[in-house]
Enzyme design. Structure first.
Site, PDB file in Angstrom:
ATOM      1  N   ARG A  60       0.875  -1.179   0.000  1.00  0.00           N
ATOM      2  CA  ARG A  60       0.000   0.000   0.000  1.00  0.00           C
ATOM      3  C   ARG A  60       0.911   1.227   0.000  1.00  0.00           C
ATOM      4  O   ARG A  60       1.691   1.436   0.922  1.00  0.00           O
ATOM      5  CB  ARG A  60      -0.900   0.014   1.237  1.00  0.00           C
ATOM      6  CG  ARG A  60      -1.585   1.353   1.433  1.00  0.00           C
ATOM      7  CD  ARG A  60      -2.652   1.350   2.489  1.00  0.00           C
ATOM      8  NE  ARG A  60      -3.842   0.641   2.031  1.00  0.00           N
ATOM      9  CZ  ARG A  60      -5.041   0.747   2.604  1.00  0.00           C
ATOM     10  NH1 ARG A  60      -5.206   1.526   3.663  1.00  0.00           N
ATOM     11  NH2 ARG A  60      -6.072   0.073   2.146  1.00  0.00           N
ATOM     12  N   ASP A  73     -17.216   7.135  -0.825  1.00  0.00           N
ATOM     13  CA  ASP A  73     -15.911   7.060  -0.156  1.00  0.00           C
ATOM     14  C   ASP A  73     -15.619   8.457   0.395  1.00  0.00           C
ATOM     15  O   ASP A  73     -16.311   9.424   0.050  1.00  0.00           O
ATOM     16  CB  ASP A  73     -14.849   6.601  -1.176  1.00  0.00           C
ATOM     17  CG  ASP A  73     -13.469   6.399  -0.555  1.00  0.00           C
ATOM     18  OD1 ASP A  73     -13.374   6.314   0.687  1.00  0.00           O
ATOM     19  OD2 ASP A  73     -12.470   6.330  -1.308  1.00  0.00           O
ATOM     20  N   HIS A 106      -7.580   0.775  -6.119  1.00  0.00           N
ATOM     21  CA  HIS A 106      -7.772  -0.040  -4.913  1.00  0.00           C
ATOM     22  C   HIS A 106      -8.492  -1.329  -5.324  1.00  0.00           C
ATOM     23  O   HIS A 106      -9.648  -1.559  -4.957  1.00  0.00           O
ATOM     24  CB  HIS A 106      -8.590   0.751  -3.883  1.00  0.00           C
ATOM     25  CG  HIS A 106      -8.541   0.183  -2.499  1.00  0.00           C
ATOM     26  ND1 HIS A 106      -7.805  -0.945  -2.173  1.00  0.00           N
ATOM     27  CD2 HIS A 106      -9.141   0.592  -1.340  1.00  0.00           C
ATOM     28  CE1 HIS A 106      -7.963  -1.199  -0.874  1.00  0.00           C
ATOM     29  NE2 HIS A 106      -8.756  -0.288  -0.356  1.00  0.00           N
ATOM     30  N   CYS A 147     -16.382   1.848   1.359  1.00  0.00           N
ATOM     31  CA  CYS A 147     -15.173   1.031   1.584  1.00  0.00           C
ATOM     32  C   CYS A 147     -14.648   1.172   3.008  1.00  0.00           C
ATOM     33  O   CYS A 147     -13.935   0.292   3.479  1.00  0.00           O
ATOM     34  CB  CYS A 147     -14.103   1.408   0.573  1.00  0.00           C
ATOM     35  SG  CYS A 147     -13.639   3.135   0.633  1.00  0.00           S
ATOM     36  N   ARG A 187     -13.677  -8.515   2.639  1.00  0.00           N
ATOM     37  CA  ARG A 187     -12.260  -8.265   2.273  1.00  0.00           C
ATOM     38  C   ARG A 187     -11.433  -9.496   2.634  1.00  0.00           C
ATOM     39  O   ARG A 187     -10.553  -9.906   1.891  1.00  0.00           O
ATOM     40  CB  ARG A 187     -11.720  -7.038   3.026  1.00  0.00           C
ATOM     41  CG  ARG A 187     -12.340  -5.696   2.647  1.00  0.00           C
ATOM     42  CD  ARG A 187     -11.904  -5.237   1.278  1.00  0.00           C
ATOM     43  NE  ARG A 187     -10.470  -5.138   1.119  1.00  0.00           N
ATOM     44  CZ  ARG A 187      -9.711  -4.108   1.535  1.00  0.00           C
ATOM     45  NH1 ARG A 187     -10.268  -3.071   2.109  1.00  0.00           N
ATOM     46  NH2 ARG A 187      -8.400  -4.094   1.339  1.00  0.00           N
ATOM     47  N   GLN A 221     -10.360  -3.821  -2.819  1.00  0.00           N
ATOM     48  CA  GLN A 221     -11.618  -3.309  -2.295  1.00  0.00           C
ATOM     49  C   GLN A 221     -12.776  -3.646  -3.234  1.00  0.00           C
ATOM     50  O   GLN A 221     -13.815  -4.163  -2.807  1.00  0.00           O
ATOM     51  CB  GLN A 221     -11.520  -1.787  -2.106  1.00  0.00           C
ATOM     52  CG  GLN A 221     -12.786  -1.154  -1.564  1.00  0.00           C
ATOM     53  CD  GLN A 221     -13.082  -1.608  -0.154  1.00  0.00           C
ATOM     54  OE1 GLN A 221     -12.213  -1.550   0.703  1.00  0.00           O
ATOM     55  NE2 GLN A 221     -14.298  -2.055   0.104  1.00  0.00           N
TER      56      GLN A 221
HETATM   57  N1  NVA Z   1      -9.920   6.775  -1.003  1.00  0.00           N
HETATM   58  C1  NVA Z   1      -9.500   6.363   0.316  1.00  0.00           C
HETATM   59  C2  NVA Z   1      -9.728   4.909   0.510  1.00  0.00           C
HETATM   60  C3  NVA Z   1      -9.354   4.383   1.851  1.00  0.00           C
HETATM   61  C4  NVA Z   1      -9.566   2.902   1.970  1.00  0.00           C
HETATM   62  C5  NVA Z   1      -8.041   6.728   0.517  1.00  0.00           C
HETATM   63  O1  NVA Z   1      -7.246   6.528  -0.414  1.00  0.00           O
HETATM   64  O2  NVA Z   1      -7.694   7.221   1.577  1.00  0.00           O
HETATM   65  N1   CP Z   2     -11.160   0.030   2.933  1.00  0.00           N
HETATM   66  C1   CP Z   2      -9.871  -0.085   3.299  1.00  0.00           C
HETATM   67  O1   CP Z   2      -8.967  -0.365   2.508  1.00  0.00           O
HETATM   68  O2   CP Z   2      -9.658   0.119   4.630  1.00  0.00           O
HETATM   69  P1   CP Z   2      -8.263   0.322   5.366  1.00  0.00           P
HETATM   70  O3   CP Z   2      -7.716   1.646   4.912  1.00  0.00           O
HETATM   71  O4   CP Z   2      -8.601   0.312   6.813  1.00  0.00           O
HETATM   72  O5   CP Z   2      -7.331  -0.789   4.978  1.00  0.00           O
END
Ligand code: NVA
Ligand code: CP
Length: 297
Positions: free
Chosen positions: A103, A217, A130, A257, A285, A133
């Site tokens: 990530r 989101d 993502h 998400c 997930r 997800q």
């Molecule tokens: N769009 C959000 C998703 C978190 C799971 C982010 O990138 O922070």
């Molecule tokens: N939805 C998701 O990816 O959650 P986290 O950021 O907690 O991993």
């Protein structure tokens, strides 16, 4: 040849189905308390440049449940954080591990890591995509609606990583996707152009009308914190609330998400209400990623 999951490019509908079939089986085995140690002795490295609750826990627990282990590698605490190249890191890690989940910020970094790694690389979220997800989201939709075929998904809010992965999925699978995003916050233009049949509009009500799934989101994603005040104003009308839910189908489900900001992109009564499936969505997930791990590792 090793396979990666960097996004949905190159995937066929059969690949998606294989993941979901396995996920359903793994979910069943877990619920029945039956052994499913298909990854005995296998190791997954998990590189994190951003925070996570669900992704970290579900990958780590998933590996454990399948008989393997996962290593949490905060890049600040590894030599990556001190400038060791991704190429060298990928080569070294390939000697110790059976797979890497990462990530991070740029999609290019994930692609670079995958290029130099001899082991599968899984995208656990970048600024662009993502995929894990949306695999869990579509699995949840199949569970709730019987199939994703012909299902109308309305995405309300920021044209971010989650939105882009929704669009990539719509390019491969026969569901309808309409996105409502404020001007200047559209999804990635190339991903949108490649998908073709996705609808993008400015009016959340236009996107949500007759939808089977209302999805949103956060307004401010990880890494965009400095823009948060400005985004609060721009996204004010891009909220899933009772009024928006009112124009969707009667049996519409509400998805997010997570993490959620109640009172911003979604109201508390909706996300905590009877049409919300966010907890099962998060649970899935685990099952879906276990399927991905079983296939790739
Ligand atoms: N769009 C959000 C998703 C978190 C799971 C982010 O990138 O922070
Ligand atoms: N939805 C998701 O990816 O959650 P986290 O950021 O907690 O991993």
């Amino acid at each position: 040849m090793k396979k990666d999951l960097l996004g949905f490019a190159g995937m066929t509908p059969a690949d998606f189905q294989d993941i979901w079939r396995r996920a359903a089986r793994l979910k069943q085995l877990l619920k029945e308390g039956r052994d499913h140690a298909s990854l005995k002795g296998k190791t997954l490295g998990m590189i994190f440049d951003k925070s996570s609750t669900r992704t970290r826990i579900s990958f780590e627990v998933g590996m454990y449940q399948m008989g393997g282990i996962a290593l949490f590698l905060n890049s600040r605490d590894t030599q990556i954080g001190r400038g060791e190249t991704l190429a060298d890191s990928a080569r070294m890690m390939s000697c110790y591990l059976n797979g890497i989940m990462i990530r991070t910020f740029s999609q290019e970094s994930v692609e670079e890591l995958a290029r130099y790694a001899a082991i599968p690389v899984i995208n656990g979220l970048t600024d662009l995509l993502h995929p894990c997800q949306i695999l869990a989201d579509l699995f949840t939709i199949q569970e709730k609606k019987g199939s994703y075929e012909g299902v109308r998904v309305a995405y309300i809010g920021d044209g971010n990583n989650v939105a882009n992965s929704w669009i990539e999925a719509a390019a491969h699978l026969p569901f309808e996707l309409a996105l409502a995003c404020p001007e200047g916050y559209d999804p990635d233009a190339r991903i949108l152009a490649a998908a073709g049949r996705v609808k993008l509009c400015r009016d959340p009500f236009e996107a949500a009308r007759n939808a089977d799934v209302l999805y949103t989101d956060v307004w401010t994603s990880m890494g965009q914190e400095a823009e948060s005040q400005e985004r609060m104003k721009i996204f004010r009308n891009y909220q899933i609330n009772q009024a928006l839910l009112g124009v969707a189908k009667k049996d519409a489900i509400v998805m997010h998400c997570l993490p959620a900001h109640r009172g911003e992109e979604i109201t508390a009564d909706v996300i905590d209400g009877p049409q919300s499936v966010v907890v099962e969505e998060a649970e899935n997930r685990l099952h879906v990623q276990k399927a991905v791990l079983e296939i790739l590792l």
